[in-house]
Write a protein that holds these residues in place. Structure first.
Motif, PDB file in Angstrom:
ATOM      1  N   SER A 121      16.152  35.719  42.378  1.00 20.43           N
ATOM      2  CA  SER A 121      15.888  36.524  43.564  1.00 20.43           C
ATOM      3  C   SER A 121      17.169  37.261  43.929  1.00 20.43           C
ATOM      4  N   THR A 122      17.034  38.409  44.570  1.00 22.72           N
ATOM      5  CA  THR A 122      18.233  39.082  45.076  1.00 22.72           C
ATOM      6  C   THR A 122      18.709  38.438  46.377  1.00 22.72           C
ATOM      7  N   ASP A 123      17.908  37.551  46.941  1.00 17.62           N
ATOM      8  CA  ASP A 123      18.285  36.776  48.123  1.00 17.62           C
ATOM      9  C   ASP A 123      19.005  35.520  47.650  1.00 17.62           C
ATOM     10  N   SER A 124      20.315  35.450  47.884  1.00 19.18           N
ATOM     11  CA  SER A 124      21.125  34.334  47.378  1.00 19.18           C
ATOM     12  C   SER A 124      20.718  32.986  47.980  1.00 19.18           C
ATOM     13  N   ASP A 125      20.001  32.982  49.101  1.00 18.80           N
ATOM     14  CA  ASP A 125      19.508  31.726  49.667  1.00 18.80           C
ATOM     15  C   ASP A 125      18.335  31.167  48.861  1.00 18.80           C
ATOM     16  N   GLU A 126      17.703  32.010  48.046  1.00 17.73           N
ATOM     17  CA  GLU A 126      16.538  31.586  47.269  1.00 17.73           C
ATOM     18  C   GLU A 126      16.861  31.254  45.817  1.00 17.73           C
ATOM     19  N   GLY A 127      17.898  31.884  45.253  1.00 19.56           N
ATOM     20  CA  GLY A 127      18.199  31.632  43.848  1.00 19.56           C
ATOM     21  C   GLY A 127      19.305  32.520  43.336  1.00 19.56           C
ATOM     22  N   TYR A 128      19.272  32.778  42.055  1.00 22.95           N
ATOM     23  CA  TYR A 128      20.288  33.576  41.378  1.00 22.95           C
ATOM     24  C   TYR A 128      19.762  34.988  41.128  1.00 22.95           C
ATOM     25  N   THR A 129      20.654  35.955  41.124  1.00 21.69           N
ATOM     26  CA  THR A 129      20.271  37.340  40.843  1.00 21.69           C
ATOM     27  C   THR A 129      20.014  37.533  39.352  1.00 21.69           C
ATOM     28  N   THR A 130      20.794  36.845  38.509  1.00 21.78           N
ATOM     29  CA  THR A 130      20.625  36.968  37.056  1.00 21.78           C
ATOM     30  C   THR A 130      20.617  35.575  36.422  1.00 21.78           C
ATOM     31  N   TRP A 131      20.036  35.505  35.237  1.00 20.09           N
ATOM     32  CA  TRP A 131      20.077  34.296  34.434  1.00 20.09           C
ATOM     33  C   TRP A 131      20.142  34.734  32.979  1.00 20.09           C
TER      34      TRP A 131
END
Length: 175
Positions: free
Chosen positions: A161-171
């Motif tokens: 996610s682009t929301d850092s509270d939800e996850g990572y922007t890239t993997w």
């Protein structure tokens, strides 16, 4: 085992390995939570070491977005940017991207979130198709294209996610 061309480098006297990648497949499994699917775009970047080879959408065109508890197959077939085809002794040679040192440790696929709608990925199975042109024994100039397939499994449970509270922007999937 990857279809590889092997040879000795005259400068280093060391064996070199060449893999000609024609296609990459991904089977993506999403999580079961109500929020695990995504309505946002997920991009893919295909890298050879530090060189970007291709950037594309995981879900091409007007396909539906990734839903929760889903197993979906996606793939990319490499294409000649000039649209030209190649034939050797009447055998069609698919367009490929060369990995001079093989795929292992040199192919990276980066998944990039393009929105803040969280997407949970439970696992990705990936198959890399490679090939090489081989001479047909007992003939003067007959050739055939031989393909091989390597399977890779990425089982990390990752939320993009682009929301850092939800996850990572890239993997990044490191092959």
């Amino acid at each position: 085992m990857c279809a590889l061309l092997r040879g000795i480098n005259p400068d280093t006297n060391l064996e070199e390995t060449m893999a000609n990648v024609t296609r990459i497949d991904w089977r993506v499994e999403t999580g079961p939570q109500w929020w695990s699917g995504t309505d946002d775009t997920v991009k893919i970047e295909i890298w050879r070491d530090s060189t970007l080879i291709k950037r594309l959408n995981l879900e091409p065109g007007d396909t539906s977005r990734l839903d929760r508890s889903e197993n979906t197959n996606y793939y990319w077939v490499f294409q000649d940017p000039d649209g030209l085809g190649v034939s050797v002794s009447g055998t069609v040679v698919p367009y490929s991207v060369s990995f001079p040192n093989g795929v292992n440790g040199h192919l990276k696929v980066k998944l990039v979130a393009k929105g803040d709608d969280a997407w949970e990925k439970i696992a990705i199975d990936s198959t890399v198709t490679t090939g090489q042109l081989k001479h047909v024994p007992g003939t003067i100039d007959s050739m055939k294209w031989i393909e091989d397939y390597d399977s890779f499994y990425f089982g990390q449970d990752v939320v993009l996610s682009t929301d850092s509270d939800e996850g990572y922007t890239t993997w990044t999937l490191n092959y």
